[in-house]
Scaffold this active site. Sequence first.
Site, PDB file in Angstrom:
ATOM      1  N   THR A 156     -11.432 -81.066 -18.594  1.00  0.00           N
ATOM      2  CA  THR A 156      -9.991 -80.757 -18.487  1.00  0.00           C
ATOM      3  C   THR A 156      -9.300 -80.778 -19.847  1.00  0.00           C
ATOM      4  O   THR A 156      -8.175 -80.304 -19.973  1.00  0.00           O
ATOM      5  CB  THR A 156      -9.289 -81.795 -17.591  1.00  0.00           C
ATOM      6  OG1 THR A 156      -9.394 -83.069 -18.241  1.00  0.00           O
ATOM      7  CG2 THR A 156      -9.931 -81.878 -16.221  1.00  0.00           C
TER       8      THR A 156
ATOM      9  N   ARG B 296     -11.025 -87.232 -25.096  1.00  0.00           N
ATOM     10  CA  ARG B 296     -10.664 -86.023 -24.342  1.00  0.00           C
ATOM     11  C   ARG B 296     -11.703 -85.773 -23.272  1.00  0.00           C
ATOM     12  O   ARG B 296     -12.899 -85.753 -23.553  1.00  0.00           O
ATOM     13  CB  ARG B 296     -10.694 -84.802 -25.285  1.00  0.00           C
ATOM     14  CG  ARG B 296      -9.561 -84.700 -26.185  1.00  0.00           C
ATOM     15  CD  ARG B 296      -9.346 -83.290 -26.720  1.00  0.00           C
ATOM     16  NE  ARG B 296     -10.514 -82.487 -27.047  1.00  0.00           N
ATOM     17  CZ  ARG B 296     -10.440 -81.241 -27.467  1.00  0.00           C
ATOM     18  NH1 ARG B 296      -9.273 -80.648 -27.605  1.00  0.00           N
ATOM     19  NH2 ARG B 296     -11.521 -80.563 -27.765  1.00  0.00           N
TER      20      ARG B 296
ATOM     21  N   ASP C  72     -16.729 -81.112 -34.337  1.00  0.00           N
ATOM     22  CA  ASP C  72     -16.297 -82.381 -33.744  1.00  0.00           C
ATOM     23  C   ASP C  72     -16.177 -83.443 -34.838  1.00  0.00           C
ATOM     24  O   ASP C  72     -17.186 -83.899 -35.386  1.00  0.00           O
ATOM     25  CB  ASP C  72     -17.309 -82.814 -32.670  1.00  0.00           C
ATOM     26  CG  ASP C  72     -16.810 -84.033 -31.904  1.00  0.00           C
ATOM     27  OD1 ASP C  72     -16.495 -85.059 -32.542  1.00  0.00           O
ATOM     28  OD2 ASP C  72     -16.718 -83.952 -30.668  1.00  0.00           O
TER      29      ASP C  72
HETATM   30  C1  PRP Z   1     -10.891 -85.578 -30.906  1.00  0.00           C
HETATM   31  C2  PRP Z   1     -10.002 -85.785 -32.115  1.00  0.00           C
HETATM   32  C3  PRP Z   1      -8.662 -86.040 -31.483  1.00  0.00           C
HETATM   33  C4  PRP Z   1      -8.686 -85.138 -30.287  1.00  0.00           C
HETATM   34  C5  PRP Z   1      -7.889 -83.914 -30.572  1.00  0.00           C
HETATM   35  O1  PRP Z   1     -11.246 -86.783 -30.345  1.00  0.00           O
HETATM   36  O2  PRP Z   1     -10.411 -86.834 -32.955  1.00  0.00           O
HETATM   37  O3  PRP Z   1      -8.457 -87.381 -31.104  1.00  0.00           O
HETATM   38  O4  PRP Z   1     -10.057 -84.799 -30.059  1.00  0.00           O
HETATM   39  O5  PRP Z   1      -7.817 -83.107 -29.480  1.00  0.00           O
HETATM   40  P1  PRP Z   1      -6.474 -82.817 -28.694  1.00  0.00           P
HETATM   41  O6  PRP Z   1      -5.416 -82.527 -29.723  1.00  0.00           O
HETATM   42  O7  PRP Z   1      -6.833 -81.592 -27.881  1.00  0.00           O
HETATM   43  O8  PRP Z   1      -6.153 -84.002 -27.844  1.00  0.00           O
HETATM   44  P2  PRP Z   1     -12.286 -86.908 -29.112  1.00  0.00           P
HETATM   45  O9  PRP Z   1     -11.542 -86.895 -27.828  1.00  0.00           O
HETATM   46  O10 PRP Z   1     -13.368 -85.899 -29.289  1.00  0.00           O
HETATM   47  O11 PRP Z   1     -12.814 -88.370 -29.251  1.00  0.00           O
HETATM   48  P3  PRP Z   1     -13.698 -89.041 -30.426  1.00  0.00           P
HETATM   49  O12 PRP Z   1     -12.783 -89.168 -31.643  1.00  0.00           O
HETATM   50  O13 PRP Z   1     -14.032 -90.354 -29.852  1.00  0.00           O
HETATM   51  O14 PRP Z   1     -14.892 -88.161 -30.705  1.00  0.00           O
HETATM   52  N1  URA Z   2     -11.560 -82.475 -31.630  1.00  0.00           N
HETATM   53  C1  URA Z   2     -12.391 -82.239 -32.676  1.00  0.00           C
HETATM   54  O1  URA Z   2     -13.054 -83.140 -33.166  1.00  0.00           O
HETATM   55  N2  URA Z   2     -12.486 -80.973 -33.123  1.00  0.00           N
HETATM   56  C2  URA Z   2     -11.771 -79.964 -32.619  1.00  0.00           C
HETATM   57  O2  URA Z   2     -11.893 -78.824 -33.111  1.00  0.00           O
HETATM   58  C3  URA Z   2     -10.915 -80.238 -31.535  1.00  0.00           C
HETATM   59  C4  URA Z   2     -10.831 -81.511 -31.066  1.00  0.00           C
END
Ligand code: PRP
Ligand code: URA
Length: 212
Positions: free
Chosen positions: A111, A107, A203
């Site tokens: 944005t 993400r 996170d």
């Molecule tokens: C987190 C989580 C999802 C996403 C959810 O990943 O594991 O994939 O955010 O958010 P959304 O529903 O608003 O799209 P992140 O993008 O932080 O990546 P990571 O798993 O590599 O930390």
């Molecule tokens: N991704 C995460 O890991 N935690 C949240 O709360 C939202 C997105």
Amino acid sequence: MEMSEKITYLNHPLIQHKISILRNKNTGTNEFRQLVEEIAMLEGYEALKDLPLEDVEVETPIETCMTPMISGRKLAIVPILRAGLGMVEGILALVPSAKVGHIGLYRDEVTFEPHEYYCKLPNPIEERTIVVCDPMLATGGSAVDAITMIKKHGGKNIKFMCIIAAPDGVKKLHEAHPDVQIYVGHLDRCLNENAYICPGLGDAGDRIFGTK
Ligand code: PRP
Ligand code: URA
């Protein structure tokens, strides 16, 4: 939110108890990882209850009988990187013969839009039951894009499993992909201004992998 038989909230006490430990900011990486795996296994038990069966002949020490075994192509587990990786072993514990694909999305911190960086799926993907997993369904952007990508590759029979969801994410995913069965460990209150789930667990990727 519109209720649908396509959305399953998993209210088993063991899942709820383990999610509460995950939420605690003092729960360390080791325990967090273990719990994510266990919750994925408990969710998988429910999510896979409609796997197709066929009778096969087996010789017991007593006699030969016809007895059911899972039929068809092997299941595909598709974690959304990174945090989805934490759920894979829990599902594999139930279905050790499953194949594992990967979808890389992150993400954008400003944005909140998902960006794709990797996609590798087991073939023939169109003949497999596909379980997409990610612990967090926040805005729903990552799950929607991951499933769109799987469908572009031919995937049809798709389930999505998460541990914690925000109402916005469930709505967005269900509206974008009404054919996908969604399994949610716990539905939380809302998103905050950074699109984090409240109360959530923070996170998920950082807590599973010990990064910050
Ligand atoms: C987190 C989580 C999802 C996403 C959810 O990943 O594991 O994939 O955010 O958010 P959304 O529903 O608003 O799209 P992140 O993008 O932080 O990546 P990571 O798993 O590599 O930390
Ligand atoms: N991704 C995460 O890991 N935690 C949240 O709360 C939202 C997105």
